[in-house]
Every structure is written in C-alpha cells, then in structure tokens.
Design an enzyme around this catalytic site. Sequence first.
Site, mmCIF file in Angstrom:
data_model
loop_
_atom_site.group_PDB
_atom_site.id
_atom_site.type_symbol
_atom_site.label_atom_id
_atom_site.label_comp_id
_atom_site.label_asym_id
_atom_site.label_seq_id
_atom_site.Cartn_x
_atom_site.Cartn_y
_atom_site.Cartn_z
ATOM 1 C CE LYS A 85 -4.188 -1.923 1.955
ATOM 2 N NZ LYS A 85 -5.094 -1.994 3.086
ATOM 3 C CE LYS B 110 -6.611 -8.426 -0.958
ATOM 4 N NZ LYS B 110 -6.426 -8.024 0.333
ATOM 5 C CE LYS C 97 -13.944 -3.577 2.168
ATOM 6 N NZ LYS C 97 -13.507 -3.159 3.505
#
Length: 334
Positions: free
Chosen positions: A115, A197, A200
């Site tokens: 991230k 994966k 969101k």
Amino acid sequence: MSKLTYFSGIQPTGNLHLGNYLGAIKQWVQMQSDPDCDLLFCIVDLHAITVPQDPEILRRKNRQVAALYIACGLDPKRVKIFIQSENPDHAYLAWIFSCMVPMGWMERMTQYKDKSKKQGERTSVGLFNYPILMACDFMLYDADLVPVGDDQKQHLELAADIGEKFNNIYGETFKIAKIYNQKETSRIMSLQNPSSKMSKSDIDPSGTINLLDSTDAIEKNVRRAVTDSGKDIIYSPQKPAIANLLAIYSGFSGISISELEKKYKGVNYGDFKNDLAKLLVKELSDIQDKYQKIINKPEYLDRILDEGRDFAISISSKKIALVKEKIGLSRSHS
Ligand code: TYM
C-alpha cells in the site's frame, strides 16, 4: 471449560464484496451455532482513516456495514456488534504496543509495503501502525480465534509476537489468538485476473461483485469473468479462474467442490456461468432485502450498536486496567 471468544472486523470503506463475505462474514455466521463461545464483530473505522475519508461517507458506511452484518445472518441477540472508535481502549492499547514493537517487525508487513508503494509520499504513520491497532482489537477481548481471509495471516502472526513479548516481560496477560478460515474461500480472486485477490480498491469494476450490486451488474460480471483454456470444470491450480468460480459457487450453495465437479462434468463454461449467476442473484437479493429493512430502522440499529459498545467496553476496560498496572501507568500506593 471457559467459553471461547471469537473476534473479527471489517473496514467501513468501499463496498463489501464476495471476498469479504466468503472469506470472513460467512464463517462468522457459522460460528454462531457454537453455544460455547462469545462472538464480537467490529466495524473498524479507526483503520479506515489510515487513508483519507470523507466524514459524511464514513459515518454512513459505519451504519451500512452494521446493517450488512445482520443482513448476512449475524443474529444481534447472539453476537455483539460495535464500532471500533466508540471504544477508546483500542487506540489506547495501540499506543502502548507501539512503544514496545521494534520498527523492523513493522517494516516486514507486506500489506504495508504494497500500500505504501502505491501511496508514496502520502503514506500515513497510521498505515504503518495499522497492524498494531489490529492486534489490539482482538487481544483486548482475549480472543481465541480470529476468522479472517488469508490476506490477514501476517497481521495475526505479528499479533502473536506482540503478545508473547508482552507476556515475557510482564507475565501472562494476553491470549495468543489463532487465525480461522476455510482454505477454498480464504482468498477469492478477481473475476478478471485470477492471480490478484478480489479487492474493494480494484479500479476495474468487472473483477468484483459487491453484496449490494444490482441483478444486472451481477449477471454481467459473471458472464464476463475470465476462464481458462480447455473446457473442463475442475478445481485445479492449472485452472485458477475456474477454481475461483467453483469456490464462489460452493461457498454460496453449500455444495462441495467435488460434488460440483461431478454435477458440471461435460457442461460448457457458458452454462456453468449461467447457473452461478442465477445462484448469486438469488442469494444476494435475499441479503439485499434484509439489508433494506434493517437500514430503514435506525433506532433498531442504534440499539444494537449501543449494546455492542457497552459490552465491548465492559470487557476491554478490565484488560486496560491490568495492562496499566503491569507497566506502571498508575500511581504508587505509598
Ligand atoms: P478488510 O476490511 O480489508 O476485509 C475484511 C475481511 O474480508 C477478508 N477479505 C477476503 N477474504 C477472501 N478473499 C478476498 N478477496 C478477501 N478480501 C478481503 C479479509 O481477510 C477480512 O477478513 N485488517 C482487516 C480488518 C481488521 C480486523 C481486525 C480483522 C481490523 N482489525 C481485527 C479481524 C480482527 C481488514 O483490512 O479487513
């Protein structure tokens, strides 16, 4: 034998999707049938603010996630549901742990590395500390099991290291929780890219099916889902796209993957996808109907969240008092 405690949570960001449901919420719902356990499910809004959030949207999402928990089958008479920021003990313990955890342990966290690479200069210190706050979430309640998807495994390992370190220095204080999940559904992949994966934050909306998606969107995304070469419907590492669709089918239908392989022997990909789309439309519209009823009863939802908060604080405040005593955050008696 004392009761077991199960704890888990979801960030109130973006839209909850099939991965969140199959990897986490569905296990929570199943755990309710164990009469010898306490179950706590949190909406982790303090984790959400590790990246900027619009205050109005965040407030709304807190409610929506609570309503979705119940719509997916959590029984508020059986479980406690609460909003993380309404119990200040989480952030308090996070500070204490932050003072004990070596930087090197945190720098190894792969989710942080991924991230922060994307966020660059904007990366917050909160994002770096995220796994410490997560450890506090369940360690405050002496959780035995934490039902989460596979992507949280490293965070659970870090929590175990923190607990052991604290217990070694100050004596037995924290339980070491274990991860709980089901192999096939612990990592649901993007429908467009079976090597990444379902997430969101995926910028391609066709890789994801959200729990509140319309019938049209569900059908379209299942129809568009990538498949593998060949035509057999089998669960195999050589067929990651079909294996992912089988895992989703099995997760929603309760039919085992080997039964599904038998059922779809000789059937073409198109017909298999049609059946899967029908199943998902039916299951998700049940959840959506319940969701609409709950979200339109604000007092009911508030009562549940108030009760959840009070219960959570009644447990965590005792743990905080013990921790403060052990580490000297109190006045001497003489
Ligand atoms: P979050 O909000 O990203 O995801 C919520 C849950 O959904 C699981 N999950 C998946 N499972 C299978 N396949 C996928 N594609 C998939 N995507 C997400 C996640 O593993 C998770 O169980 N750090 C946590 C939230 C958290 C938490 C906690 C969880 C904070 N404190 C304490 C348990 C206990 C997170 O970001 O989840």
